[in-house]
Write a protein that holds these residues in place. Structure first.
Motif, PDB file in Angstrom:
ATOM      1  N   GLY A  57      -1.638  14.614  -2.655  1.00 45.12           N
ATOM      2  CA  GLY A  57      -2.023  13.198  -1.787  1.00 45.12           C
ATOM      3  C   GLY A  57      -2.918  11.912  -2.250  1.00 45.12           C
ATOM      4  O   GLY A  57      -4.051  13.091  -2.829  1.00 45.12           O
ATOM      5  N   ILE A  58      -2.938  11.319  -2.564  1.00 42.63           N
ATOM      6  CA  ILE A  58      -3.877  10.243  -2.861  1.00 42.63           C
ATOM      7  C   ILE A  58      -4.639   9.794  -1.157  1.00 42.63           C
ATOM      8  O   ILE A  58      -5.678  10.423  -1.377  1.00 42.63           O
ATOM      9  N   THR A  59      -4.411   8.917  -0.634  1.00 45.21           N
ATOM     10  CA  THR A  59      -4.854   7.720   0.169  1.00 45.21           C
ATOM     11  C   THR A  59      -4.338   9.069   1.681  1.00 45.21           C
ATOM     12  O   THR A  59      -4.826   9.599   2.332  1.00 45.21           O
ATOM     13  N   LEU A  60      -2.506   9.078   1.627  1.00 51.77           N
ATOM     14  CA  LEU A  60      -1.760  10.111   2.385  1.00 51.77           C
ATOM     15  C   LEU A  60      -2.058  10.788   1.990  1.00 51.77           C
ATOM     16  O   LEU A  60      -1.809  11.269   1.279  1.00 51.77           O
ATOM     17  N   SER A  61      -1.612  11.969   3.177  1.00 50.61           N
ATOM     18  CA  SER A  61      -1.059  13.254   3.175  1.00 50.61           C
ATOM     19  C   SER A  61       0.140  13.268   3.469  1.00 50.61           C
ATOM     20  O   SER A  61       1.153  13.769   3.209  1.00 50.61           O
ATOM     21  N   LEU A  62       0.549  11.199   3.674  1.00 50.01           N
ATOM     22  CA  LEU A  62       1.992  12.156   4.222  1.00 50.01           C
ATOM     23  C   LEU A  62       2.664  13.229   3.490  1.00 50.01           C
ATOM     24  O   LEU A  62       4.062  13.259   4.218  1.00 50.01           O
ATOM     25  N   TRP A  63       3.388  11.770   1.837  1.00 51.78           N
ATOM     26  CA  TRP A  63       4.517  12.547   0.864  1.00 51.78           C
ATOM     27  C   TRP A  63       4.060  14.161   1.459  1.00 51.78           C
ATOM     28  O   TRP A  63       5.302  14.633   0.347  1.00 51.78           O
ATOM     29  N   ASP A  64       2.824  14.804   1.129  1.00 50.67           N
ATOM     30  CA  ASP A  64       3.024  15.986   1.318  1.00 50.67           C
ATOM     31  C   ASP A  64       3.850  17.131   2.073  1.00 50.67           C
ATOM     32  O   ASP A  64       4.392  17.658   2.020  1.00 50.67           O
ATOM     33  N   LEU A 119       6.103  15.707   4.795  1.00 47.29           N
ATOM     34  CA  LEU A 119       7.896  15.149   3.829  1.00 47.29           C
ATOM     35  C   LEU A 119       7.626  16.155   3.233  1.00 47.29           C
ATOM     36  O   LEU A 119       9.057  16.437   3.216  1.00 47.29           O
ATOM     37  N   PHE A 120       7.122  16.159   1.857  1.00 55.47           N
ATOM     38  CA  PHE A 120       7.968  16.848   1.240  1.00 55.47           C
ATOM     39  C   PHE A 120       7.594  18.502   0.435  1.00 55.47           C
ATOM     40  O   PHE A 120       8.231  18.889  -0.210  1.00 55.47           O
ATOM     41  N   LYS A 121       6.998  18.970   1.001  1.00 51.51           N
ATOM     42  CA  LYS A 121       6.142  19.796   2.040  1.00 51.51           C
ATOM     43  C   LYS A 121       5.930  21.212   0.510  1.00 51.51           C
ATOM     44  O   LYS A 121       6.041  21.467   0.323  1.00 51.51           O
ATOM     45  N   THR A 122       4.698  20.172   0.313  1.00 51.27           N
ATOM     46  CA  THR A 122       4.007  20.229  -0.568  1.00 51.27           C
ATOM     47  C   THR A 122       2.311  20.551   0.127  1.00 51.27           C
ATOM     48  O   THR A 122       1.381  20.588  -0.725  1.00 51.27           O
ATOM     49  N   ASP A 123       2.866  20.296   1.025  1.00 49.52           N
ATOM     50  CA  ASP A 123       1.075  21.134   1.720  1.00 49.52           C
ATOM     51  C   ASP A 123       0.808  21.662   1.772  1.00 49.52           C
ATOM     52  O   ASP A 123       1.876  22.670   2.205  1.00 49.52           O
ATOM     53  N   TYR A 124      -0.062  22.296   2.069  1.00 47.01           N
ATOM     54  CA  TYR A 124      -0.723  23.734   1.464  1.00 47.01           C
ATOM     55  C   TYR A 124      -2.831  23.744   2.420  1.00 47.01           C
ATOM     56  O   TYR A 124      -3.787  23.407   1.317  1.00 47.01           O
ATOM     57  N   ILE A 125      -2.754  24.207   3.684  1.00 48.75           N
ATOM     58  CA  ILE A 125      -4.034  24.344   4.265  1.00 48.75           C
ATOM     59  C   ILE A 125      -4.394  25.967   4.838  1.00 48.75           C
ATOM     60  O   ILE A 125      -4.318  26.436   5.909  1.00 48.75           O
ATOM     61  N   PRO A 126      -4.333  26.786   4.023  1.00 48.17           N
ATOM     62  CA  PRO A 126      -3.666  28.429   4.567  1.00 48.17           C
ATOM     63  C   PRO A 126      -5.709  28.580   5.965  1.00 48.17           C
ATOM     64  O   PRO A 126      -5.191  29.576   6.541  1.00 48.17           O
ATOM     65  N   PHE A 175       0.671  -1.546   0.496  1.00 46.58           N
ATOM     66  CA  PHE A 175       0.017   0.200  -0.025  1.00 46.58           C
ATOM     67  C   PHE A 175       0.686   1.529   0.123  1.00 46.58           C
ATOM     68  O   PHE A 175       0.525   2.346  -0.960  1.00 46.58           O
ATOM     69  N   LEU A 176       2.120   1.523   0.452  1.00 48.07           N
ATOM     70  CA  LEU A 176       2.573   2.319   0.870  1.00 48.07           C
ATOM     71  C   LEU A 176       3.375   2.365  -0.087  1.00 48.07           C
ATOM     72  O   LEU A 176       3.619   3.925  -0.507  1.00 48.07           O
ATOM     73  N   ILE A 177       3.441   2.069  -1.180  1.00 41.82           N
ATOM     74  CA  ILE A 177       4.791   1.297  -1.866  1.00 41.82           C
ATOM     75  C   ILE A 177       3.515   1.874  -3.435  1.00 41.82           C
ATOM     76  O   ILE A 177       3.890   3.425  -4.186  1.00 41.82           O
ATOM     77  N   ALA A 178       2.649   1.589  -3.557  1.00 40.55           N
ATOM     78  CA  ALA A 178       1.732   2.037  -4.733  1.00 40.55           C
ATOM     79  C   ALA A 178       1.100   3.332  -3.894  1.00 40.55           C
ATOM     80  O   ALA A 178       0.576   4.237  -4.794  1.00 40.55           O
ATOM     81  N   ASP A 179       1.240   3.911  -3.572  1.00 41.68           N
ATOM     82  CA  ASP A 179       1.005   5.100  -3.118  1.00 41.68           C
ATOM     83  C   ASP A 179       1.545   6.479  -3.732  1.00 41.68           C
ATOM     84  O   ASP A 179       1.255   7.275  -3.354  1.00 41.68           O
ATOM     85  N   PHE A 180       3.256   6.342  -2.894  1.00 42.96           N
ATOM     86  CA  PHE A 180       3.640   6.471  -3.140  1.00 42.96           C
ATOM     87  C   PHE A 180       4.185   7.609  -4.789  1.00 42.96           C
ATOM     88  O   PHE A 180       4.550   8.088  -5.596  1.00 42.96           O
ATOM     89  N   ILE A 181       3.907   6.089  -5.076  1.00 42.52           N
ATOM     90  CA  ILE A 181       3.671   6.048  -6.942  1.00 42.52           C
ATOM     91  C   ILE A 181       2.899   6.754  -7.622  1.00 42.52           C
ATOM     92  O   ILE A 181       3.069   7.698  -8.037  1.00 42.52           O
TER      93      ILE A 181
END
Ligand SMILES: [Zn+2]
Ligand SMILES: [Zn+2]
Length: 297
Positions: free
Chosen positions: A243-250, A252-259, A122-128
């Motif tokens: 992010g698709i299912t996980l927000s984790l990657w955003d 981790l890689f600083k692409t998160d944005y919720i003003p 699941f982790l690999i698929a979600d990261f891809i």
């Protein structure tokens, strides 16, 4: 050649029987009835606990998105994907066979506990998927396909599966080789599939949910709404919250944005007014769009 034609025929026949079975025999292990159940369940939450109270229960494009849902989840597989992918896998294996390679498994996790195998896959698929989603925003030709998903103006559960069928091909192709390199002992990813469908439905729903501290791991409706916002921050012009299912990657890689919460933030992209409005026009548009551009040059 005959072999490939037989695969195409068997794929259609097999998938057709499968679809008929799914529709007419409800069971706990049945995608069709789970999709229906999840959709009704999340829709009831939207009706009784709406985040945007001004939004209609039958919001804009409710039925169009409902059709996309059925098309992408079932019909596209029936019409083309199942046959194309079976042939592609056979071609790929034959190609490897030319070099004497029988399989490309590089890591064996068969002996791991089942839950750990599920988690790793699941982790690999979600990261891809997170990476493919970034590319859909970054590469102009791919963005033309992804615009279908971003043409949603009012969010609701069914917007989850409003996307161009080309996305299915892109996501699945990108996942195929890395996942084929892992030797796992699981035959059935039903649980993972239902879980990701549920989270995807919720991400697009008109409900205010953030899962407390779990928001750093799981994508959620507030975070994904900003992915669909029309106005993007200056330092992230291609997009945010991939992010698709996980927000984790955003995170981790600083692409998160919720003003801020932003429930009435305008959604879509620049030039939305000219984007086609019907299913058929939307799925054919990226092909013709390219041609008309070339003609203009
Ligand atoms: Zn997107
Ligand atoms: Zn979305």
């Amino acid at each position: 050649m005959e072999k490939y034609i037989k695969i195409i025929g068997d794929s259609y026949y097999g998938y057709f029987n499968y679809l008929v079975n799914e529709m007419f025999y409800p069971s706990l292990h049945n995608y069709f009835w789970w999709l229906l159940g999840l959709s009704v369940g999340v829709w009831l939450l939207e009706i009784f606990l709406p985040w945007r109270e001004k939004q209609a229960i039958f919001r804009k494009d409710f039925w169009l998105d409902g059709f996309y849902m059925f098309f992408n989840y079932f019909l596209f597989s029936l019409i083309a994907y199942n046959a194309i992918s079976n042939v592609a896998v056979e071609l790929f294996n034959d190609f490897l066979g030319l070099f004497g390679v029988e399989n490309i498994v590089a890591i064996q996790i068969e002996s791991w506990p089942r839950w750990a195998q599920f988690l790793l896959m699941f982790l690999i698929a979600d990261f891809i998927q997170w990476n493919v989603h970034r590319l859909l925003h970054r590469v102009p030709a791919l963005w033309e396909f992804h615009k279908v998903h971003h043409s949603v103006e009012e969010m609701g559960f069914a917007a989850h599966l409003r996307f161009h069928w080309m996305e299915t091909i892109l996501y699945k192709s990108a996942q195929y080789i890395p996942l084929a390199m892992i030797g796992y002992g699981l035959e059935d990813f039903f649980i993972v599939h239902i879980f990701t469908t549920a989270i995807g439905h919720l991400n697009h729903a008109n409900i205010k949910l953030t899962y407390g501290p779990l928001k750093y791991i799981l994508n959620n409706p507030v975070m994904h709404l900003w992915h669909h916002a029309k106005a993007l921050p200056k330092n992230m012009p291609y997009g945010v919250n991939y992010g698709i299912t996980l927000s984790l990657w955003d995170y981790l890689f600083k692409t998160d944005y919720i003003p801020h919460e932003g429930e009435y933030e305008p959604l879509g992209f620049d030039g939305m007014e000219e984007f086609p409005k019907t299913f058929w026009q939307q799925v054919t548009y990226p092909f013709f769009k390219k041609k008309s551009n070339e003609a203009a040059e």
